[in-house]
Write a protein that holds these residues in place. Structure first.
Motif, short mmCIF file in Angstrom:
data_model
loop_
_atom_site.label_atom_id
_atom_site.label_comp_id
_atom_site.label_asym_id
_atom_site.label_seq_id
_atom_site.Cartn_x
_atom_site.Cartn_y
_atom_site.Cartn_z
N ASN A 35 0.81 -1.22 0.00
CA ASN A 35 0.00 0.00 0.00
C ASN A 35 0.84 1.27 0.00
OD1 ASN A 35 1.02 -0.27 2.55
ND2 ASN A 35 -0.93 0.00 3.63
N GLU A 36 2.17 1.15 0.15
CA GLU A 36 3.05 2.31 0.12
C GLU A 36 3.75 2.47 -1.22
OE1 GLU A 36 5.76 1.69 3.28
OE2 GLU A 36 4.32 2.14 4.88
N SER A 37 3.52 1.55 -2.14
CA SER A 37 4.23 1.56 -3.42
C SER A 37 3.83 2.74 -4.28
CB SER A 37 3.96 0.26 -4.18
OG SER A 37 4.47 -0.85 -3.48
N ARG A 75 1.58 -3.24 -10.78
CA ARG A 75 1.76 -4.54 -10.14
C ARG A 75 3.11 -4.64 -9.43
NH1 ARG A 75 0.14 -8.81 -14.76
NH2 ARG A 75 1.84 -7.70 -15.81
N GLY A 76 3.76 -3.53 -9.29
CA GLY A 76 5.08 -3.50 -8.66
C GLY A 76 5.03 -3.25 -7.17
N LYS A 77 6.21 -3.25 -6.57
CA LYS A 77 6.31 -3.01 -5.13
C LYS A 77 7.61 -2.27 -4.86
CE LYS A 77 7.16 -6.43 -2.32
NZ LYS A 77 6.99 -7.66 -1.51
N GLY A 78 7.51 -1.07 -4.32
CA GLY A 78 8.69 -0.27 -4.01
C GLY A 78 8.35 1.20 -4.02
N LYS A 79 9.22 1.99 -3.40
CA LYS A 79 9.01 3.44 -3.35
C LYS A 79 10.34 4.16 -3.52
CE LYS A 79 9.32 3.78 1.71
NZ LYS A 79 8.65 4.24 2.96
N ASP A 80 10.25 5.43 -3.86
CA ASP A 80 11.43 6.25 -4.11
C ASP A 80 12.13 6.58 -2.79
OD1 ASP A 80 13.35 7.90 -5.08
OD2 ASP A 80 12.00 9.53 -5.66
N CYS A 81 13.43 6.35 -2.74
CA CYS A 81 14.21 6.72 -1.56
C CYS A 81 15.39 7.59 -1.96
CB CYS A 81 14.68 5.47 -0.80
SG CYS A 81 15.78 4.40 -1.76
N SER A 82 15.27 8.28 -3.09
CA SER A 82 16.38 9.08 -3.60
C SER A 82 16.79 10.16 -2.63
CB SER A 82 16.00 9.71 -4.95
OG SER A 82 15.68 8.72 -5.89
N SER A 83 15.83 10.74 -1.89
CA SER A 83 16.17 11.80 -0.95
C SER A 83 17.05 11.29 0.16
CB SER A 83 14.90 12.41 -0.36
OG SER A 83 14.13 11.41 0.30
#
Length: 744
Positions: A503-505, A513-521
């Motif tokens: 639910n955070e993707s 259909r993916g899973k993951g989030k941006d952590c560039s910061s």
């Protein structure tokens, strides 16, 4: 504090190495330059470059340079994993590092969590690992190099220690002319492109004698040394260094960084100009083609000078001469030979460059050529492609000549329609058909679907990339991330992705259909591009710059504040802070009273701040103040406050903190004085009949307040006197009861 001069024999001294098996960042745990490639569960020391851990490269290079004993300081969180590695993985001598005969490797486990470099140095001093009369080599974990003359550099360093007063350290630097030429060419090309646009000329027809266009966004430099032709990135920093032409002693260092409007380092904001101070007494050589890699030879007694009060191993060299605590000490530079390769693994780009450098023989040989790493990794040279190194149980379908500068891990197969070049593919990796992988690192267990295009990126262990996904520009697909879309193909450009809950993707980045989030910061950097050296000229220092600098007292207060802030967050570190505060006091030439005065002010300022955040500011501030005094009484004040003068300074510090009538603790001054005398620690009071300040010191303070009452109209009456008079008057009745108690 200055580095002590010792008589050292250059050639006969034994070489000692020190490795800190962790890397720290100035912006704290929330900003990690190699995140998510390196995280809490995967120690930096065990990060693999071409199937060999960083700690192995560092130790191997120290051994090759004749170092006889190396201490490896292990952080509490990663100690067990790194220690197991040192005890089990074979070195080039065929034995584990802890059993190595050619160089004694001594793992040192920290019993506390280390969060900054000055805490690491404090641990080294506390353990007495390095004798005070010995020089040693400080070897950073995140620098891979092929330097072979450290022994000669060490001998020259010890000659300087003998002959130059207060000579503290020698910084090892490499010449980086190639990337500078590349950056200059880029600046020229951009300028020509802008001019062409203004004149409505096709910029693709423009050429410069320095470069030839490869494809949009890249240039080729065929005449450069191979080590210099590594693709430059905005994460590579440069340092402008000024040193005496005759003496070789460093006078100034300036690092190019981005600053925002408030003066704080922040990516993407305006770039400041660089200031260089020139002197008539000595001619300076100003160079910007040197890169420092934190590889330092530290002189006898010089270790305490490196207790810089910041969290970043990567920045303290650039500010080494701007720290007030080390003024008066001399630092020199030792230059590597022109063909030396030094790569800093501080960014994803640097990590990719390091893998390529090992693959092309610019750095240490791979596992395939010796027993340098784990004996379970068996690599062999392909008969059909001279730059292809494959595990014995991996498979290549079709013609292997299409694979150039590739390392292929165990149980990994390459389809006949997939092209791979200048990349490292780990164990148990699944590669789809019709893929193109260039300058990438794909770690163990990752899955790449059909039709994918990967360039200049890292795919972490067990990541899954579905069909027709393009990943470019130093992107990082974190461990466990899934890239999958039922619609159009995905395109990931310069983004770092980490695993998260479904639910955070971020569907725009990883697909529906993916899973993951941006952590560039979290992996951001404040380092300015190399081009800054050509677009921001150095300016002479002005009188306004001199006036804007902090006073020595303000610098001392800020430095102490950094240590106190950490100890307030983690009270268990208060006792360990003793060593850092002691060396800091000596470095600034301060007394124990000055230090105690500063600390009590910082503690009360913290209590006042917490009080203002509460509805009942006075009660909250009072509770926090009492807690802090109780925590700091025995481990700090009992050790640093001994004389009557020290005690007077503590009382003055209290007055300065609460003198403002609007301060929530102002009216509680008598209660604070009572705690300082007999209320912050029952055990301490039972031992010596006072806690921090003696009753006699309170009486002497009261006499001083009476004297100030008579002198308040004089011109010499300053702000400190006003604060002492205001608070002392409030406490007069309480001090009178103390006088009666002592008289009885």
């Amino acid at each position: 504090m200055s580095a002590s001069r010792k008589s050292v024999s250059g050639s006969g001294s034994k070489l000692i190495g020190l490795v800190i098996a962790d890397v720290f960042d100035a912006r704290g745990a929330s900003c990690r330059p190699l995140f998510p490639l390196v995280n809490e569960s995967e120690p930096m020391a065990l990060l693999k470059v071409c199937d060999t851990s960083l700690i192995d490269y560092v130790l191997e290079q120290l051994l090759l340079n004749g170092v006889e004993t190396t201490y490896v300081l292990l952080n509490k969180t990663s100690a067990q994993a790194v220690l197991t590695h040192l005890q089990t993985v074979r070195s080039a001598r065929g034995k584990s590092w802890t059993d190595c005969r050619e160089m004694k490797v001594v793992p040192v486990e920290s019993t506390r969590l280390l969060t900054s470099m000055h805490e690491c140095v404090s641990e080294v001093i506390h353990r007495n690992l390095i004798p005070e009369d010995k020089s040693f080599i400080w070897a950073p974990l995140d620098c891979l190099h092929n330097i072979t003359n450290l022994k000669e550099m060490f001998a020259s360093h010890e000659e300087n220690v003998e002959n130059i007063p207060k000579y503290a350290a020698t910084m090892i630097a490499s010449r980086e002319e190639g990337p500078l030429r590349a950056a200059l060419a880029s600046v020229i090309a951009e300028s020509m492109k802008e001019a062409a646009q203004q004149q409505q000329i096709d910029s693709s027809d423009l050429k410069t004698p320095l470069t030839t266009r490869a494809h949009p966004g890249e240039f080729q430099f065929p005449q450069l040394h191979p080590a210099s032709s590594l693709r430059s990135s905005d994460d590579v920093h440069r340092t402008l260094v000024a040193y005496g032409t005759k003496s070789g002693i460093v006078k100034q260092l300036h690092r190019c960084e981005r600053l925002n409007a408030s003066g704080d380092a922040s990516p993407g904001e305006g770039l400041p100009s660089i200031t260089v101070e020139f002197s008539k007494s000595e001619r300076l050589s100003v160079r910007s083609d040197l890169m420092f890699h934190n590889l330092v030879i530290v002189g006898p007694g010089g270790l305490s000078l490196f207790e810089f009060h910041q969290h970043d191993q990567h920045e303290w060299l650039a500010e080494i001469l701007e720290q007030h605590e080390i003024k008066g000490n001399s630092f020199g530079i030792a230059l590597c030979s022109p063909n030396t390769v030094c790569l800093s693994i501080r960014t994803i780009a640097g990590y990719l460059h390091a893998n390529w450098a090992v693959m092309t023989r610019l750095l240490h040989p791979l596992t395939r050529e010796s027993n340098f790493a784990d004996q379970r990794a068996h690599f062999s040279l392909s008969h059909t492609s001279p730059s292809l190194f494959i595990a014995n149980d991996s498979r290549i379908h079709g013609d292997s000549k299409r694979l150039h500068n590739v390392q292929l891990g165990s149980c990994t197969a390459v389809p006949s329609t997939t092209n791979v070049s200048r990349s490292v593919i780990g164990r148990d990796v699944v590669l789809g058909s019709n893929c193109t992988i260039v300058r990438c690192v794909v770690l163990d267990g990752a899955q790449i679907g059909d039709g994918c295009k990967l360039a200049d990126s890292v795919v972490c262990a067990d990541a899954i990339i579905s069909n027709n996904v393009e990943v470019t520009n130093h992107s990082v697909i974190g461990s466990g991330v899934v890239l999958s879309s039922s619609g159009k193909a995905l395109y990931v450009d310069g983004v770092q992705l980490e695993r998260c809950k479904a639910n955070e993707s971020d569907a725009l980045l990883v697909g529906d259909r993916g899973k993951g989030k941006d952590c560039s910061s979290s992996a951001s950097t404040t380092v300015a591009p190399v081009e800054t050296l050509f677009t921001n000229d150095a300016l002479p220092q002005t009188e306004e710059d001199d006036e804007a600098t902090l006073t020595a007292e303000e610098q001392f207060s800020h430095a102490v504040g950094d240590i106190v802030e950490i100890a307030i967050r983690s009270p268990s570190r208060i006792e360990n802070s003793e060593f850092e505060l002691k060396h800091l006091r000596l470095s600034y030439g301060r007394t124990n009273g000055d230090l105690a005065k500063t600390v009590i002010q910082l503690l009360l300022q913290h209590a006042i701040k917490k009080g203002k955040e509460s509805k009942d500011s006075t009660t909250e501030a009072l509770n926090v103040a009492r807690t802090l005094m109780s925590q700091w009484c025995r481990p700090f004040f009992c050790k640093f406050v001994a004389t009557d003068q020290d005690m007077q300074q503590v009382l003055v510090g209290v007055c300065l903190s609460i003198a403002d009538p609007a301060c929530p603790l102002h009216i509680k001054a008598p209660q604070l004085f009572e705690w300082i005398y007999n209320g912050c620690s029952e055990d301490v009071y039972d031992e010596r009949e006072y806690c921090i300040v003696k009753g006699e010191a309170l009486l002497a303070f009261d006499d001083g307040v009476m004297d100030l009452e008579e002198e308040k109209d004089q011109s010499t009456f300053d702000d400190e006197d006003r604060a002492v008079l205001a608070v002392g008057t409030l406490c007069a009745k309480y001090i009178a009861t103390v006088a009666d108690f002592l008289a009885s």
